[in-house]
Each structure stands twice: as C-alpha cells, then as structure tokens.
Design a protein around this motif. Sequence first.
Motif, mmCIF file in Angstrom:
data_model
loop_
_atom_site.group_PDB
_atom_site.id
_atom_site.type_symbol
_atom_site.label_atom_id
_atom_site.label_comp_id
_atom_site.label_asym_id
_atom_site.label_seq_id
_atom_site.Cartn_x
_atom_site.Cartn_y
_atom_site.Cartn_z
ATOM 1 N N ILE A 211 126.217 -73.692 31.050
ATOM 2 C CA ILE A 211 124.905 -73.974 31.602
ATOM 3 C C ILE A 211 124.022 -73.697 30.278
ATOM 4 O O ILE A 211 123.934 -72.648 29.618
ATOM 5 C CB ILE A 211 124.513 -72.941 32.615
ATOM 6 C CG1 ILE A 211 125.530 -72.926 33.762
ATOM 7 C CG2 ILE A 211 122.969 -73.131 33.011
ATOM 8 C CD1 ILE A 211 125.639 -74.390 34.403
ATOM 9 N N VAL A 212 123.185 -74.610 29.966
ATOM 10 C CA VAL A 212 121.968 -74.260 28.800
ATOM 11 C C VAL A 212 120.821 -74.646 29.275
ATOM 12 O O VAL A 212 120.629 -75.203 30.464
ATOM 13 C CB VAL A 212 122.563 -75.502 27.791
ATOM 14 C CG1 VAL A 212 123.937 -75.329 27.276
ATOM 15 C CG2 VAL A 212 122.236 -76.931 28.313
ATOM 16 N N THR A 213 119.756 -74.431 28.394
ATOM 17 C CA THR A 213 118.436 -74.516 28.598
ATOM 18 C C THR A 213 118.314 -75.873 28.559
ATOM 19 O O THR A 213 118.873 -76.843 27.804
ATOM 20 C CB THR A 213 117.555 -73.462 27.796
ATOM 21 O OG1 THR A 213 117.803 -73.790 26.396
ATOM 22 C CG2 THR A 213 118.040 -72.211 28.048
ATOM 23 N N ASP A 214 116.679 -76.187 28.457
ATOM 24 C CA ASP A 214 116.249 -77.618 28.050
ATOM 25 C C ASP A 214 116.225 -77.817 26.756
ATOM 26 O O ASP A 214 116.363 -78.901 26.134
ATOM 27 C CB ASP A 214 114.769 -77.863 28.596
ATOM 28 C CG ASP A 214 114.366 -77.805 30.117
ATOM 29 O OD1 ASP A 214 115.818 -77.726 30.779
ATOM 30 O OD2 ASP A 214 113.345 -77.385 30.482
ATOM 31 N N GLU A 215 116.343 -76.642 25.697
ATOM 32 C CA GLU A 215 116.540 -76.851 24.279
ATOM 33 C C GLU A 215 118.033 -76.733 23.968
ATOM 34 O O GLU A 215 118.286 -76.758 22.558
ATOM 35 C CB GLU A 215 115.820 -75.679 23.841
ATOM 36 C CG GLU A 215 114.366 -75.606 23.673
ATOM 37 C CD GLU A 215 113.823 -75.235 25.188
ATOM 38 O OE1 GLU A 215 114.305 -74.306 25.953
ATOM 39 O OE2 GLU A 215 112.779 -76.121 25.724
ATOM 40 N N GLY A 216 118.989 -76.580 24.948
ATOM 41 C CA GLY A 216 120.556 -76.575 24.418
ATOM 42 C C GLY A 216 121.145 -75.310 24.154
ATOM 43 O O GLY A 216 122.413 -75.303 23.963
ATOM 44 N N VAL A 217 120.508 -74.724 24.393
ATOM 45 C CA VAL A 217 120.884 -72.862 24.061
ATOM 46 C C VAL A 217 121.591 -72.293 25.331
ATOM 47 O O VAL A 217 121.083 -72.851 26.572
ATOM 48 C CB VAL A 217 119.826 -72.151 23.250
ATOM 49 C CG1 VAL A 217 119.492 -72.815 21.942
ATOM 50 C CG2 VAL A 217 118.655 -71.751 24.254
ATOM 51 N N MET A 218 122.041 -71.286 25.182
ATOM 52 C CA MET A 218 122.673 -70.251 26.295
ATOM 53 C C MET A 218 121.558 -70.154 27.383
ATOM 54 O O MET A 218 120.615 -69.750 26.966
ATOM 55 C CB MET A 218 123.307 -69.097 25.817
ATOM 56 C CG MET A 218 123.893 -68.190 27.080
ATOM 57 S SD MET A 218 124.355 -66.789 26.294
ATOM 58 C CE MET A 218 124.828 -65.819 27.714
ATOM 59 N N ALA A 219 121.700 -70.324 28.658
ATOM 60 C CA ALA A 219 120.787 -70.036 29.739
ATOM 61 C C ALA A 219 120.600 -68.603 29.926
ATOM 62 O O ALA A 219 121.156 -67.791 29.307
ATOM 63 C CB ALA A 219 121.394 -70.589 31.126
ATOM 64 N N TYR A 220 119.254 -68.235 30.191
ATOM 65 C CA TYR A 220 118.981 -66.851 30.425
ATOM 66 C C TYR A 220 118.690 -66.568 31.881
ATOM 67 O O TYR A 220 118.392 -67.475 32.760
ATOM 68 C CB TYR A 220 117.615 -66.655 29.497
ATOM 69 C CG TYR A 220 116.401 -67.695 29.969
ATOM 70 C CD1 TYR A 220 115.507 -67.427 30.919
ATOM 71 C CD2 TYR A 220 116.360 -68.765 29.325
ATOM 72 C CE1 TYR A 220 114.402 -68.299 30.978
ATOM 73 C CE2 TYR A 220 115.511 -69.828 29.367
ATOM 74 C CZ TYR A 220 114.582 -69.675 30.300
ATOM 75 O OH TYR A 220 113.532 -70.392 30.556
ATOM 76 N N PRO A 221 118.513 -65.335 32.356
ATOM 77 C CA PRO A 221 118.585 -64.835 33.746
ATOM 78 C C PRO A 221 117.418 -65.538 34.328
ATOM 79 O O PRO A 221 117.706 -66.285 35.654
ATOM 80 C CB PRO A 221 118.585 -63.349 33.711
ATOM 81 C CG PRO A 221 119.257 -62.986 32.308
ATOM 82 C CD PRO A 221 118.707 -64.123 31.546
ATOM 83 N N MET A 222 116.080 -65.555 33.976
ATOM 84 C CA MET A 222 114.751 -65.984 34.714
ATOM 85 C C MET A 222 115.062 -67.379 34.983
ATOM 86 O O MET A 222 114.514 -67.969 35.945
ATOM 87 C CB MET A 222 113.649 -65.880 33.840
ATOM 88 C CG MET A 222 112.405 -65.897 34.954
ATOM 89 S SD MET A 222 112.525 -65.228 36.341
ATOM 90 C CE MET A 222 112.365 -63.201 35.968
ATOM 91 N N LEU A 223 115.631 -68.589 33.925
ATOM 92 C CA LEU A 223 116.060 -69.925 34.324
ATOM 93 C C LEU A 223 116.733 -69.856 35.595
ATOM 94 O O LEU A 223 116.405 -70.672 36.444
ATOM 95 C CB LEU A 223 116.714 -70.404 33.245
ATOM 96 C CG LEU A 223 117.188 -71.848 33.476
ATOM 97 C CD1 LEU A 223 115.893 -72.647 33.406
ATOM 98 C CD2 LEU A 223 118.255 -72.170 32.422
ATOM 99 N N ILE A 224 117.930 -69.051 35.709
ATOM 100 C CA ILE A 224 118.712 -69.222 36.921
ATOM 101 C C ILE A 224 117.824 -68.591 38.205
ATOM 102 O O ILE A 224 118.074 -69.434 38.993
ATOM 103 C CB ILE A 224 120.039 -68.499 36.705
ATOM 104 C CG1 ILE A 224 120.611 -68.833 35.461
ATOM 105 C CG2 ILE A 224 121.027 -68.574 37.935
ATOM 106 C CD1 ILE A 224 121.028 -70.331 35.329
#
Length: 298
Positions: A211-224
């Motif tokens: 799972i990655v962010t819109d920038e391609g890095v590791m996702a963070y809790p608030m995104l989920i």
Amino acid sequence: MNWIESFLAYLRYEKKYSKHTLSCYKNDLKQLSAFLQQSHQIEDLTLVQYADLRTWVIDLSTSTIAPASINRKITTIKSFYKFLMRAEAIVKNPALRLKAVKAPKPLTEFIEESKILTLLEEVDFEDSLQGWRDKLVLELLYGTGIRLAELITLKNTDLDWANQQIKVSGKRAKTRIIPILHLKATLPAILARYTYFKLQSFPNPDHDFVIVTDEGVMAYPMLIYRTVQKYLTLVTTQLKKSPHVLRHTFATHLLNRGADIRSIKDLLGHSTLSSTQIYTHNSLEHLRDVFEQAHPKA
C-alpha cells in the motif's frame, strides 16, 4: 538523563513496539510530566511518589477521558517505572500500587454482513491508483482481519499466491500466516489492477510495501483511516468507522458463521483467548435475533 527517550528506545528496539504504540506511550508520559510540573512542581520523574501518581489518576477520572483510555495511560506509567527500576534509576516503584479504573465493557462495533457485501460488491471504485488502492485496503482489512499497522507494513514478498496465504508481522514482531483462499475470486484481480496503476506512476520504487500513498511512499495511518471512513459512510450510519471496526467485523462474521473461537484467535494474532472472547458477546446478540425471528414461541 532523558528517561522518557531511553524508555521509548527500549520499547522500540528491544520490545519491537509499533510506531503507533510508541506514539501513545510518548504522549502519555508527556501528559504525566506536564501534570506533575503544573500541580506538584516536580520536573524529575525519578522523584515521583505514589501519591503524586494517584492524584494524576484522580484528575484523569474527573475529566471526559474514557476509562479505557485512562487504563491505557496507567499501563504506560507502570511499564515506565518498571523500566526505571531495572535501570536502577529509582529504588522504589511509585506505580506499583496503581490500579486500573473500573470501565464498562461495551460490545465491539461491527458492520452488518449485508452492508459489507454491498460495499465490496456493488459500490463503484474509481479506475485509478487511488480507486484500486481503496478497494484493496477494504478487501484486505475485512478479508483477513489484519491490524492497521500490519496493513501498512505489508510487503509484496508477504503475499504467497502459490499457497494462498499472506505472512503478517504483528505486535512485537510476531509473525502469523493468514489463508486467503476465500479471496481468490476477488483479491488477485484487485491487486493486479492496482499494481498496474502503481507501476505506471512509480516504475522504480525503492521499497516493497504493498500500500502506497499518491506519492508512491509507504502509506500512513491517517490515509487508511480516511479511506475506511469514506466508504463505510456509504453503507452505515454508525458513528465508529475505523480500520479496527473492519477487524471486529471480520471476527464477528466468522463467529456468527460457526468458526471456532480458537481459530479466530490465531487469525487475529491474539496472545490469549480472553482477547478474542469479546466477540462472543456480538455472537450472542446474533443468536438472540435468530431466536426472535425463528422460534415458534418467540
């Protein structure tokens, strides 16, 4: 010496606590420190007495903080002073006699089966990196019961398609295997489409996180959190809409359909059966509903 930072380092490197847990412990200790400075003019946590900690617990109890949150803070403080004892920073543990406050045991919240199926089978997701990521997040959280932190740290190498299972790194670096045979009709297609968009946007990633962010890095809790809240709002009006609610939903639905509670314990990664038994309350409610609807004398 900064004993709070030393304690957090111990939890991180030796106990292998997650970032989320470390953040909670750090906030609890800072809140205690601020209270002691303001109310007792105590700046050195090694000089604290039991009475000082007791007044802090009483202060928390008269606030709007939930008993469960207060008890978590007490656990933090007791763990911190055990650490100071082992480090010989203090000769007497002031937190030894601290007791948890009484708290009601509410039923765990979960989403009805029909509503979850509506979300996963009938709601349209955008044909994009974001849309397929959202669908994958929901499918994994409900389909496997993994924790938020476990989802974020899940790697492509943890997905074992040959054996239809995933490897999950849980609390305190404990690993467990979760079968995904029941997801074979949906998960591979979702993941394939998501991976296509991900590689289109980020062809040479420097990590292996699923799972990655819109920038391609590791996702963070608030995104989920935001993802889960966005889509659960489409199918339920209940107030609590979090990743953990989907974990509760996974366990409750398994129990309602006759799964053995010990097997559910292993799937969830619980260390003791008592942690899993909270779901039996939800199952009893389900049985009552079945009785009311089906029994001739109901």
